[in-house]
Structures are given as structure tokens and as C-alpha cells.
Scaffold this motif. Sequence first.
Motif, PDB file in Angstrom:
ATOM      1  N   PHE A 110       0.821  -1.052   0.024  1.00  0.00           N
ATOM      2  CA  PHE A 110       0.100  -0.133   0.004  1.00  0.00           C
ATOM      3  C   PHE A 110       0.969   1.374  -0.028  1.00  0.00           C
ATOM      4  N   LEU A 111       1.836   1.237   0.715  1.00  0.00           N
ATOM      5  CA  LEU A 111       2.889   2.321   0.867  1.00  0.00           C
ATOM      6  C   LEU A 111       3.808   2.692  -0.175  1.00  0.00           C
ATOM      7  N   VAL A 112       3.715   1.655  -1.404  1.00  0.00           N
ATOM      8  CA  VAL A 112       4.499   1.856  -2.479  1.00  0.00           C
ATOM      9  C   VAL A 112       4.084   3.246  -3.555  1.00  0.00           C
ATOM     10  N   THR A 113       2.608   3.093  -3.637  1.00  0.00           N
ATOM     11  CA  THR A 113       2.043   4.301  -4.254  1.00  0.00           C
ATOM     12  C   THR A 113       2.356   5.658  -3.677  1.00  0.00           C
ATOM     13  N   PRO A 114       2.226   6.161  -2.454  1.00  0.00           N
ATOM     14  CA  PRO A 114       2.409   7.236  -1.676  1.00  0.00           C
ATOM     15  C   PRO A 114       4.024   7.671  -1.914  1.00  0.00           C
ATOM     16  N   VAL A 115       4.800   6.433  -1.761  1.00  0.00           N
ATOM     17  CA  VAL A 115       6.231   6.799  -1.801  1.00  0.00           C
ATOM     18  C   VAL A 115       6.862   7.403  -3.038  1.00  0.00           C
ATOM     19  N   LEU A 116       6.260   6.534  -4.040  1.00  0.00           N
ATOM     20  CA  LEU A 116       6.476   6.965  -5.371  1.00  0.00           C
ATOM     21  C   LEU A 116       5.867   8.265  -5.688  1.00  0.00           C
ATOM     22  N   ALA A 117       4.778   8.615  -5.367  1.00  0.00           N
ATOM     23  CA  ALA A 117       4.225   9.907  -5.569  1.00  0.00           C
ATOM     24  C   ALA A 117       4.924  11.097  -5.000  1.00  0.00           C
ATOM     25  N   ALA A 118       5.436  10.570  -3.661  1.00  0.00           N
ATOM     26  CA  ALA A 118       6.424  11.675  -3.007  1.00  0.00           C
ATOM     27  C   ALA A 118       7.705  11.935  -3.729  1.00  0.00           C
ATOM     28  N   LEU A 119       8.245  10.718  -4.381  1.00  0.00           N
ATOM     29  CA  LEU A 119       9.296  11.038  -5.118  1.00  0.00           C
ATOM     30  C   LEU A 119       9.033  11.682  -6.306  1.00  0.00           C
ATOM     31  N   ALA A 120       8.071  11.525  -6.910  1.00  0.00           N
ATOM     32  CA  ALA A 120       7.397  12.312  -8.081  1.00  0.00           C
ATOM     33  C   ALA A 120       7.505  13.989  -7.871  1.00  0.00           C
ATOM     34  N   ILE A 121       6.749  14.021  -6.728  1.00  0.00           N
ATOM     35  CA  ILE A 121       6.752  15.461  -6.291  1.00  0.00           C
ATOM     36  C   ILE A 121       8.111  16.060  -5.958  1.00  0.00           C
ATOM     37  N   GLY A 122       9.065  15.250  -5.424  1.00  0.00           N
ATOM     38  CA  GLY A 122      10.379  15.824  -4.971  1.00  0.00           C
ATOM     39  C   GLY A 122      11.187  16.161  -6.544  1.00  0.00           C
ATOM     40  N   LEU A 123      10.959  15.101  -7.527  1.00  0.00           N
ATOM     41  CA  LEU A 123      11.489  15.373  -8.596  1.00  0.00           C
ATOM     42  C   LEU A 123      10.981  16.703  -9.399  1.00  0.00           C
ATOM     43  N   PHE A 124       9.848  16.847  -9.270  1.00  0.00           N
ATOM     44  CA  PHE A 124       9.110  17.902  -9.787  1.00  0.00           C
ATOM     45  C   PHE A 124       9.574  19.254  -9.191  1.00  0.00           C
ATOM     46  N   ALA A 125       9.554  19.164  -7.844  1.00  0.00           N
ATOM     47  CA  ALA A 125       9.954  20.514  -6.785  1.00  0.00           C
ATOM     48  C   ALA A 125      11.658  20.762  -7.369  1.00  0.00           C
ATOM     49  N   VAL A 126      12.350  19.808  -7.589  1.00  0.00           N
ATOM     50  CA  VAL A 126      13.797  20.234  -7.944  1.00  0.00           C
ATOM     51  C   VAL A 126      14.053  20.611  -9.297  1.00  0.00           C
ATOM     52  N   GLY A 127      13.234  20.053 -10.371  1.00  0.00           N
ATOM     53  CA  GLY A 127      13.650  20.297 -11.604  1.00  0.00           C
ATOM     54  C   GLY A 127      12.688  21.448 -12.046  1.00  0.00           C
ATOM     55  N   VAL A 128      11.404  21.676 -11.511  1.00  0.00           N
ATOM     56  CA  VAL A 128      10.497  22.699 -12.003  1.00  0.00           C
ATOM     57  C   VAL A 128      10.449  23.862 -10.896  1.00  0.00           C
ATOM     58  N   LEU A 129      10.015  23.570  -9.645  1.00  0.00           N
ATOM     59  CA  LEU A 129       9.883  24.565  -8.760  1.00  0.00           C
ATOM     60  C   LEU A 129      10.947  25.404  -8.239  1.00  0.00           C
ATOM     61  N   ASN A 130      12.257  24.612  -8.362  1.00  0.00           N
ATOM     62  CA  ASN A 130      13.534  25.279  -7.783  1.00  0.00           C
ATOM     63  C   ASN A 130      13.959  26.224  -8.673  1.00  0.00           C
ATOM     64  N   PRO A 131      13.753  26.235 -10.109  1.00  0.00           N
ATOM     65  CA  PRO A 131      14.130  27.233 -11.012  1.00  0.00           C
ATOM     66  C   PRO A 131      12.990  28.335 -10.850  1.00  0.00           C
ATOM     67  N   LEU A 132      11.744  28.073 -10.590  1.00  0.00           N
ATOM     68  CA  LEU A 132      10.757  29.126 -10.541  1.00  0.00           C
ATOM     69  C   LEU A 132      10.998  29.946  -9.225  1.00  0.00           C
ATOM     70  N   VAL A 133      11.289  29.365  -8.155  1.00  0.00           N
ATOM     71  CA  VAL A 133      11.338  29.900  -6.846  1.00  0.00           C
ATOM     72  C   VAL A 133      12.622  30.979  -6.866  1.00  0.00           C
ATOM     73  N   ALA A 134      13.796  30.416  -7.469  1.00  0.00           N
ATOM     74  CA  ALA A 134      14.820  31.314  -7.706  1.00  0.00           C
ATOM     75  C   ALA A 134      14.549  32.441  -8.570  1.00  0.00           C
ATOM     76  N   ALA A 135      13.630  32.420  -9.505  1.00  0.00           N
ATOM     77  CA  ALA A 135      13.263  33.567 -10.479  1.00  0.00           C
ATOM     78  C   ALA A 135      12.561  34.417  -9.470  1.00  0.00           C
ATOM     79  N   THR A 136      11.226  33.909  -8.779  1.00  0.00           N
ATOM     80  CA  THR A 136      10.393  34.844  -7.839  1.00  0.00           C
ATOM     81  C   THR A 136      11.494  35.499  -6.897  1.00  0.00           C
ATOM     82  N   GLN A 137      12.537  34.733  -6.439  1.00  0.00           N
ATOM     83  CA  GLN A 137      13.117  35.246  -5.386  1.00  0.00           C
ATOM     84  C   GLN A 137      14.045  36.637  -5.968  1.00  0.00           C
ATOM     85  N   LYS A 138      14.527  36.332  -7.075  1.00  0.00           N
ATOM     86  CA  LYS A 138      15.351  37.480  -7.694  1.00  0.00           C
ATOM     87  C   LYS A 138      14.375  38.736  -8.038  1.00  0.00           C
TER      88      LYS A 138
END
Length: 377
Positions: A110-138
Amino acid sequence: AAAAGCRCGGTGMTLSLYIARRFLMTVGMVFLIFFGILLLVDMIEQMRRLSGTGAGLADAFRLSVLNVPDTLYRILPLIMIMGSIALFLALARSSELVVVRAAGRSGLRFLVTPVLAALAIGLFAVGVLNPLVAATQKAYEDLRASHLSPGDSVLSVADTGLWLRQGGDYGQTVIQAGRANLDGTELYAVTFLTFGPDGMPATRIEAATARLTPGAWMLDGAKMWDLTAPNPELAAAHWPDNTRLASDLTPERIRDSFGTPNAVPIWQLPGYIEGLERAGFTARSYQLWFQMELAQPLLLAAMVLIAAGFTMRHTRMGKTGTMVLYALLAGFGVFFLRNFAQALGDSGQIPVLLAAWSPPLAAAMLALGLVLHLEDG
């Protein structure tokens, strides 16, 4: 038998999609709640800072909208564990966890799905949100500087070396150096280009070295050209060693001009680190931030496992409030341990890789051990 296997496989896929959808919706709801709270708090703080500057409520709102994403990104692990706790409690209250187990799916599956979803959110955060946050902070820093401190010095590192800007009653001076010491107070192969109050170039000074002292740069091997003269080369003059050139810069202002590592998009961090090292600066904090960003998906998955270890149980077992408190304390503990390891890594007391990867890895292993103990005894 084959048809029954297909039906079981389809049922399993449907269940996984259902769990993933519930998980994403819960985490998204917690994210929006935190966004609203932080926006209101930050707006109050921005209005306090902007008092007396002539800026209004709309300016404070724009500043808050640009500043809040950075705070949200920093507390993303805490948002993840709160969302996970909310999900497991909701599934337990509705007896859906009991139904899932009765259908033959273990807690680990049962935990495989939430863990994989959390990993996907982490990858999205690092690859997409990180540059967006850097741009908004600048954009936030630029907008804030336009309201509060438009004359601050600016530092940047490029392939052409180190660049600084300083101001004064005489106008602006752009400083370019081939390399520098670790704190930017000693420059080598340096050029000072001074602009007058009218914005036109006034003088050009080249020096072998420049050392920052209180209120001035001490120049050695300097030569000055008066760019306002009809023939600047004929008017050039050599200056004696230890000539003082007025400056309003301080070591603290130079250091603060670097900003923070999170202001650099992750895709540009390797090149930025290389540029810092080529200019003679230490890039340890940027290297540590880069590794911590790479470890972010693992940290988010660890938060899901921590929440599951304490709250993925039936509510009839009792002590639900105590278990939620334990899960929150464990999540906050991992979060602060990560920040403590970052401080140790920044100061050079532990290696960068150890500081970045040991907290999420240890949290994931301990949480997984707790889940295995509860599931298998």
C-alpha cells in the motif's frame, strides 16, 4: 485463471491510482493552506517594512507573492509529512485501510504508491519549482531594492571574472577583477571604471592588486586614464603604491551581495560553482545546496514513511492523537537535523555529501524499519 489475473491486475492499478489521487489532493490542500497563512503573515511584515516609503497595499501584496514561494519551498518536507498524516488518518477513519488489507494488499504494498508519488513530487520540485522559486526570489530582491535600497552594491561572477559595483557622491564605479581572495577584499588584475553623476564614463583605473580597507581600496601598480580628456592616453598617469581610492564597500556588504544558494536555479548551479572557484571564492555552501536539492526527493519519501509508521493504523486501536504528535515530532526532528547538518557542512566540519545525504537516508531507513516492525512484528 488468466482472466482472474487480469481482473486482479486491473483492480490493483485502479486502487493505486485512487491512492495516488487522494495523496496528491491531500498534500495539495495542505500546501494551499500554508500558502494562504504565509501570504497574510508576509504581507503584514512587508507593510511594516514599506512604511514611510510611499508604497501601498498592492506593492506589499506583490512582494509577498514573490517572497512566499521561497518559504514554501523550504518547508516542503513539513508540508509533506502533514499531508501524509492527514491522508492516513482519513483512510483509517473511513476504514479504507481495513478494506485494502482485507483485499490482500499488505501495508508495504500500500505504501509503494504514496512513496512513489512523494518521489515524483520531489523530482518536480527540484526540476521545476526550484528554478521558479529562484526567479521569484530574484524578482523579489529587485522589487524590494527599488523600494528600500536602490543604491546597494551588486556582485556577480562570470567567465570574465569577478564584477562589483559601488556607489558614492562621485557617482557609480564598476569593478572588474580577474580573481579574488575568499571574501572578495583582495582583488587581482583589477579595473575600476568610474561614471560621473551624468552617467558618462569619467575615469578608468587599472591596478595589479586592490586591497579593501575601511573607506577605501589600497591600490598597487595602478594607472589612471581621464576619459573626459581629449586624448585619454596622453593624460594617463601612474599612481604610486598604496594609493587610496574611496569606497563605501565593506567585507560584510560584499559577502551579502552573493545572496543565497537558493537564488541560483539548480540547472545553473554547476556552472555557477565553477565560476566561483575560478574567481578564487569558496563554493562550499553552493555545493552543499546542490547536493541537498538532489537529496530532496529522498527526504520527501522519508517523510511519508515516518507518517505511515505512526499513523497507518486503525483508529479503534486508540492513542491516535499521541501517534500524530509522535509523527509530527519525528518529522520536525528530521527537518531540524537536516538544517543542523547543513550548518556543519557549511562550516566544513563534515563533508558535503555526508551533510546532504545522511539525514534523509537515515530518516528513510529508520522509518522503513518502524513500518516493517509494525507490519511483520
